[in-house]
Scaffold this active site. Structure first.
Site, mmCIF file in Angstrom:
data_model
loop_
_atom_site.group_PDB
_atom_site.id
_atom_site.type_symbol
_atom_site.label_atom_id
_atom_site.label_comp_id
_atom_site.label_asym_id
_atom_site.label_seq_id
_atom_site.Cartn_x
_atom_site.Cartn_y
_atom_site.Cartn_z
ATOM 1 N N SER A 112 2.336 -7.995 6.697
ATOM 2 C CA SER A 112 2.941 -8.689 5.545
ATOM 3 C C SER A 112 4.445 -8.843 5.773
ATOM 4 C CB SER A 112 2.677 -7.888 4.262
ATOM 5 O OG SER A 112 3.361 -6.651 4.299
ATOM 6 N N SER A 147 0.839 -1.208 0.000
ATOM 7 C CA SER A 147 0.000 0.000 0.000
ATOM 8 C C SER A 147 0.864 1.244 0.000
ATOM 9 C CB SER A 147 -0.930 0.116 1.207
ATOM 10 O OG SER A 147 -1.166 -1.080 1.816
ATOM 11 N N GLU A 166 -3.760 -3.658 15.328
ATOM 12 C CA GLU A 166 -3.344 -4.075 16.671
ATOM 13 C C GLU A 166 -4.120 -3.284 17.729
ATOM 14 O OE1 GLU A 166 -1.240 -2.687 14.319
ATOM 15 O OE2 GLU A 166 -0.887 -4.677 13.493
ATOM 16 N N ASN A 199 0.532 5.637 9.225
ATOM 17 C CA ASN A 199 -0.132 6.119 10.447
ATOM 18 C C ASN A 199 0.755 5.756 11.624
ATOM 19 O OD1 ASN A 199 -1.244 3.271 9.550
ATOM 20 N ND2 ASN A 199 -1.331 3.299 11.779
ATOM 21 N N ARG A 242 -0.199 -9.021 -4.051
ATOM 22 C CA ARG A 242 0.276 -9.680 -2.834
ATOM 23 C C ARG A 242 -0.873 -10.471 -2.221
ATOM 24 N NH1 ARG A 242 3.450 -5.796 0.670
ATOM 25 N NH2 ARG A 242 5.289 -7.129 0.816
ATOM 26 N N THR A 243 -0.584 -11.696 -1.826
ATOM 27 C CA THR A 243 -1.560 -12.466 -1.049
ATOM 28 C C THR A 243 -1.175 -12.306 0.411
ATOM 29 O OG1 THR A 243 -1.906 -14.032 -2.848
ATOM 30 C CG2 THR A 243 -2.520 -14.763 -0.642
ATOM 31 N N HIS A 244 -2.102 -11.786 1.196
ATOM 32 C CA HIS A 244 -1.812 -11.558 2.616
ATOM 33 C C HIS A 244 -2.125 -12.800 3.444
ATOM 34 C CE1 HIS A 244 -1.830 -7.301 1.406
ATOM 35 N NE2 HIS A 244 -1.042 -7.122 2.448
HETATM 36 N N1 HPA Z 1 -0.976 -1.840 11.729
HETATM 37 C C1 HPA Z 1 -0.910 -2.898 10.902
HETATM 38 N N2 HPA Z 1 -0.911 -2.776 9.592
HETATM 39 C C2 HPA Z 1 -0.959 -1.545 9.078
HETATM 40 C C3 HPA Z 1 -1.025 -0.399 9.875
HETATM 41 C C4 HPA Z 1 -1.037 -0.565 11.284
HETATM 42 O O1 HPA Z 1 -1.085 0.391 12.070
HETATM 43 N N3 HPA Z 1 -1.072 0.671 9.040
HETATM 44 C C5 HPA Z 1 -1.017 0.172 7.778
HETATM 45 N N4 HPA Z 1 -0.954 -1.161 7.785
#
Ligand code: HPA
Length: 277
Positions: free
Chosen positions: A217, A44, A198, A240, A97-99
């Site tokens: 990932s 992303s 999380e 973020n 991508r496969t997560h």
């Molecule tokens: N946590 C997990 N995956 C993420 C986050 C996050 O804060 N931001 C973008 N992908």
């Protein structure tokens, strides 16, 4: 070729390396490029980076390649591109991508990496969007991955396959990236299963055990890349601050937005780093 409903990797008796070899054959045939030197997985925020890496000579839907699944998420591009850099290197760009959180098993998660290795690639560049634990990382900051903590409790390695992960995220390649941008910071990436973000308590745990970046990932893919003998370079785009570090709730929209805002800068950075490889 895989259709919508069957994936050869879902057959437990299949050899995942044989499936990857077939996928590499599909790529050679569909792109007209026999061997690739470098592979790049776009996470992303990194989607546009490929445009600056060089000239795209072929774009194919990932679903035309053996073992690849349709993308789970809009915003995760489901295509594979072959690019030639101004230096003449062949770059395989994996936009599909496969997560792990999709629940299709780790073989499918690392199939793109094994396929990249089977196309001849000796360098694997893994990128992602992730949450930052260091408060100095404002959204839009790209950081190098220096190491990882795999919190999935899973592994792409099957059986008694003991692989050394010292210097998994190549210090040589990190140094090289810093010649392009000396201000690049680095941190330890914690792969959580997701797809929920999380909890603040989990972020505190990640911090306590030595993590700086949280995401869903990369770690499993990096292990598979090392098993395949590739040198790994990892980049996270901090979209973020991680839950609880950031005081406001997290949203996927915010993650996408931060990615889009940072795209021109990180794309240029990535293209310049790939030019050095
Ligand atoms: N946590 C997990 N995956 C993420 C986050 C996050 O804060 N931001 C973008 N992908």
């Amino acid at each position: 070729m895989s259709d919508m409903n069957t994936n050869p990797l879902d057959d437990p008796s299949a050899d995942p390396f044989e499936v990857a070899a077939r996928a590499a054959g599909d790529i050679a045939r569909l792109t007209g490029v026999e061997r690739h030197d470098i592979a790049l997985t776009l996470g992303s925020g990194w989607g546009k980076a490929a445009d600056l890496v060089g000239e795209t000579t072929a774009t194919i839907p990932a679903t035309d390649v053996t073992g690849f699944s349709a993308p789970a998420l809009a915003g995760h591009v489901g295509s594979i591109r072959s690019i030639v850099t101004p230096e003449g290197k062949r770059v395989l760009v994996i936009g599909a991508r496969t997560h792990y959180y999709e629940g299709h098993g780790v073989r499918r998660v690392v199939h793109s990496v094994r396929t990249a290795a089977a196309t001849g690639a000796t360098t694997m560049v893994l990128t992602n969007g992730a949450g930052g634990i260091k408060e100095t990382w404002t959204p839009g900051t790209p950081v190098l991955i220096s190491d990882h903590i795999n919190l999935t409790a899973d592994s792409p390695l099957e059986g008694a396959t003991f692989i050394d992960l010292t210097d998994l995220y190549s210090s040589r390649l990190r140094e090289l990236a810093r010649t392009v941008d000396p201000t690049l910071d680095e941190g330890v990436y914690c792969q959580f299963r997701g797809p929920h973000y999380e909890t603040p308590a989990e972020v505190q745990m990640a911090k306590t055990i030595g993590g700086h970046i949280v995401g869903m990932s990369t770690a499993l893919e990096a292990i598979a890349a090392r098993q395949a003998g590739m040198e790994v370079l990892g980049f996270s785009l901090i979209t973020n601050l991680a839950a609880g570090i950031q005081k406001t709730p997290l949203s996927h929209a915010e993650v996408i937005e931060a990615g889009q805002a940072a795209e021109p800068v990180i794309s240029a950075l990535l293209a310049r780093v790939i030019g050095q490889l």
